[in-house]
Each structure stands twice: as C-alpha cells, then as structure tokens.
Design a protein around this motif. Sequence first.
Motif, PDB file in Angstrom:
ATOM      1  N   PRO A 250       1.046  -1.001   0.270  1.00 37.00           N
ATOM      2  CA  PRO A 250      -0.090   0.165  -0.575  1.00 37.00           C
ATOM      3  C   PRO A 250       0.618   1.154  -0.005  1.00 37.00           C
ATOM      4  O   PRO A 250      -0.038   2.428  -0.133  1.00 37.00           O
ATOM      5  CB  PRO A 250      -0.645  -0.575   1.513  1.00 37.00           C
ATOM      6  N   CYS A 251       1.946   1.190   0.253  1.00 37.39           N
ATOM      7  CA  CYS A 251       2.651   2.546   0.865  1.00 37.39           C
ATOM      8  C   CYS A 251       3.311   2.522  -0.539  1.00 37.39           C
ATOM      9  O   CYS A 251       3.787   3.853  -1.836  1.00 37.39           O
ATOM     10  CB  CYS A 251       3.778   1.947   1.392  1.00 37.39           C
ATOM     11  N   CYS A 252       4.838   1.612  -0.745  1.00 37.43           N
ATOM     12  CA  CYS A 252       5.696   2.447  -2.402  1.00 37.43           C
ATOM     13  C   CYS A 252       5.149   1.712  -3.681  1.00 37.43           C
ATOM     14  O   CYS A 252       5.952   2.305  -4.080  1.00 37.43           O
ATOM     15  CB  CYS A 252       6.947   1.020  -2.044  1.00 37.43           C
ATOM     16  N   GLN A 253       3.973   0.663  -3.577  1.00 39.40           N
ATOM     17  CA  GLN A 253       3.147   0.607  -5.351  1.00 39.40           C
ATOM     18  C   GLN A 253       2.599   1.098  -5.081  1.00 39.40           C
ATOM     19  O   GLN A 253       1.934   1.523  -6.366  1.00 39.40           O
ATOM     20  CB  GLN A 253       3.261  -0.912  -5.192  1.00 39.40           C
ATOM     21  N   LEU A 254       1.029   1.120  -4.471  1.00 42.33           N
ATOM     22  CA  LEU A 254       0.040   1.699  -5.002  1.00 42.33           C
ATOM     23  C   LEU A 254      -0.537   3.046  -4.112  1.00 42.33           C
ATOM     24  O   LEU A 254      -0.478   4.046  -4.129  1.00 42.33           O
ATOM     25  CB  LEU A 254      -0.997   0.647  -4.103  1.00 42.33           C
ATOM     26  N   ARG A 255       0.564   3.737  -3.282  1.00 39.87           N
ATOM     27  CA  ARG A 255       0.798   4.980  -2.694  1.00 39.87           C
ATOM     28  C   ARG A 255      -0.402   5.343  -2.278  1.00 39.87           C
ATOM     29  O   ARG A 255      -1.281   6.573  -2.135  1.00 39.87           O
ATOM     30  CB  ARG A 255       0.805   5.959  -4.371  1.00 39.87           C
ATOM     31  N   HIS A 256      -0.897   4.709  -0.833  1.00 40.90           N
ATOM     32  CA  HIS A 256      -1.695   4.643  -0.088  1.00 40.90           C
ATOM     33  C   HIS A 256      -1.514   5.318   1.030  1.00 40.90           C
ATOM     34  O   HIS A 256      -2.441   6.056   1.674  1.00 40.90           O
ATOM     35  CB  HIS A 256      -3.268   3.649  -0.009  1.00 40.90           C
ATOM     36  N   TYR A 257      -0.567   5.231   1.647  1.00 41.25           N
ATOM     37  CA  TYR A 257       0.083   5.266   3.153  1.00 41.25           C
ATOM     38  C   TYR A 257      -0.785   4.761   4.061  1.00 41.25           C
ATOM     39  O   TYR A 257      -0.855   6.160   4.503  1.00 41.25           O
ATOM     40  CB  TYR A 257       0.466   6.648   2.708  1.00 41.25           C
ATOM     41  N   PRO A 258      -0.482   4.268   4.842  1.00 40.31           N
ATOM     42  CA  PRO A 258      -2.418   4.104   4.836  1.00 40.31           C
ATOM     43  C   PRO A 258      -1.727   5.045   6.364  1.00 40.31           C
ATOM     44  O   PRO A 258      -2.720   5.077   6.962  1.00 40.31           O
ATOM     45  CB  PRO A 258      -2.001   2.027   5.536  1.00 40.31           C
ATOM     46  N   ALA A 259      -0.576   4.740   7.041  1.00 42.84           N
ATOM     47  CA  ALA A 259      -0.020   5.298   8.724  1.00 42.84           C
ATOM     48  C   ALA A 259      -0.317   6.651   8.334  1.00 42.84           C
ATOM     49  O   ALA A 259      -0.861   7.581   9.104  1.00 42.84           O
ATOM     50  CB  ALA A 259       1.283   5.313   9.063  1.00 42.84           C
ATOM     51  N   LEU A 260      -0.573   7.495   7.114  1.00 42.65           N
ATOM     52  CA  LEU A 260      -1.225   9.201   6.872  1.00 42.65           C
ATOM     53  C   LEU A 260      -2.270   9.505   6.481  1.00 42.65           C
ATOM     54  O   LEU A 260      -2.363  10.774   6.227  1.00 42.65           O
ATOM     55  CB  LEU A 260      -0.466   9.161   5.690  1.00 42.65           C
ATOM     56  N   GLU A 261      -3.219   8.421   6.459  1.00 46.77           N
ATOM     57  CA  GLU A 261      -5.112   8.420   6.303  1.00 46.77           C
ATOM     58  C   GLU A 261      -5.067   9.357   7.640  1.00 46.77           C
ATOM     59  O   GLU A 261      -4.973   8.398   8.887  1.00 46.77           O
ATOM     60  CB  GLU A 261      -4.920   7.206   6.534  1.00 46.77           C
TER      61      GLU A 261
END
Length: 348
Positions: A250-261
Amino acid sequence: MDQRPEQKGLLHERYSRQLLFAPIGEQGQRRLLDSKVCIVGMGALGTVLANHMVRAGVGYVRLVDRDYVEASNLQRQMLYDERDVLEMYPKAVAAERKLRQINSSVHIEAVVTDVTLSNVDTLLDGMDLVLDGTDNFRTRFLLNDACYRAGIPFTYGGAVSSRGMSALFVPGRTPCLRCFIQSGDSAGETCDTIGVIGPVVDIVASYQAVEAMKLLVGDEAHRRSSLVTFDIWHNRFYELSFGEPLPDCPCCQLRHYPALEWQSEEQAVSLCGRDTVQIASYGKPLDLELWRSRLERVAVTVTSNPFLLRVELPEGERLVLFAEGRVLVQGTSDAVRAKSLYARYIGN
C-alpha cells in the motif's frame, strides 16, 4: 565547506582519518557537511546513531524524542549519565548538550515531542535522510509512509534481547519497510519485557550509520540492498535480499500511505512494556509553572526543570507533564485508570 584557511585546517584535522578513507575523501566529507538528517527516538539506537552522525561531521542533525532520561537507560543509552537522570532531562536535550561538547561545528537541534500524524511532515521537511531510533512499529510505519510520500530515504533498525535487524529503504529505488513487515504487534517482545544487551544495540546502529554515510556521500555502488538480521549471543546471521517490492504494497506501490490517512489520533496510548500511558492534548501546551503551583497542594512530591514537571501522586502513580501538552501516567498500563487520574488532576 568553503571556510577560511584556519577553519579548513581545523576541519581537516578533525576529520583526517575519515578523509584518508578513499570512499569518503574530501568530496564525501563536503557532502556530509552539507547533509541534514533527522534521528527519531533518542534511546539506545538513537544515541549511537547521533554519536556517529555528529562525529562524522553531518552538518545538521535533528534529534526527536518524547521521553526523559531514567536510571534504567544508562545500561545501553550511551550519551546519558547520572547527572541527566538527577536533572530529569528530556533525552533529546540531554543528547544535544553532550553532542555539542563533542562537535561544536555542526548544527544540532533537539525537539522534545511525540512524532504524530500532525507533525511528522514538519519534522522531516528538508531532511536528506531519516534514521530510525524508535521502539515501536506504530511510529516506524508512520515514518516509513511519510518518507516514501516525501521521497526521503529511511534507515530502519531494531534491537531486542540479543537480536537485531537493519535496512536502508530508498523511495523509488528499493522496497519499503511494509514489504517486509506488514504489521507490527505492539504486544510483542520489547526491551522492557525481555531485556536487551548493549552490544547488539551498537551493532544495529552501526549498520544503520554506515549505510547512512554511504548514501550521504553518494556511494551507491556499495550500498547494501538487503535486510540483515542477526543474533549475536547465539551466533546467527541472515541476509534477505530486497528483490522486487510487493506488487500490492500500500505504500511504495499503491501509494496509499496507510499511516498517513487522516484519523483522530488516540489521546491515550499505552507504551508497550513501560507500565506507562501517554495522554496527549496536541496543540494545547501546558504552563509548567502554573501546574506546579496547582499540583503541589495535592501531590506527595513535585519536581521540575524547564522541560517537564514530575508529580508523585497519593494513589502511587506518577504524572510527568511536558510543556508541549503531553502527560505520561507512570505506574499503570491501564488506559482507563490513566485517563481517570488525568481527569482528576489535569482535567479534560
């Protein structure tokens, strides 16, 4: 690194052995002096990391930590001494004070705060590298995601018992921490529950520091492209090659950055293994002098310095108030109990 002749001479003397090391040399030293790093967590790993960065001549070193020095830290947290314990100095401030005596030519900034969704971007702004000295995966994932969103390299390190692990993650070049560790169990093994020996801390932080130096001087050819784990007591060493990122990361590929939601940050957080609950009113600073005068009437003892106020309560627990608005409730891991004491003595 454009100095007057006498300044240049002093710098060459200070860093002479590092300048003689061919992979660094004068050009690499210039790059170190022009670099900015942020070290998050000034405990065991953080103190070793800061020591290496400052002695190596990294030009700007930001130290971020939420805690203060206690006697149990002295076994492995190399920048602190008994004076820091007696004075109840915040770790970041105590480290800054010590490091300024080691190298006054670099800029060292102490920031006493908890790293949160609200301030992480500000703390990392302008940094060339973030070094992980934390003790929990909640903060590590926050740093990982913030670094990858901002394009800042992130060096991860962890140590517990006699085991350690480290890796350098570079946005756009390597997988991220989430590709190797999908979730962090805050109820797992920690230094406060199963202990830790000092040498493993030094080794982990030294692995982090040398990869940091390679990155800062621009020696990409010799950067390690793997995550290493080891147990120095039982003589085990493993190396896991990076390979390709997880396609659904979710971070380096999908760029959703869960911890920053965006989500409301927890007001009460139990610090794993610490018998301590942190209660934070972010953005609402505490006037320590005012609270000292109020709590002296009801507390067993009250001690303070310019950075914090420590209050021994009749119930047996302890409150530690920080100027930026955080309160540690020490002596309990029960968030309900901690909130009750907080409400009784501090209010809503």
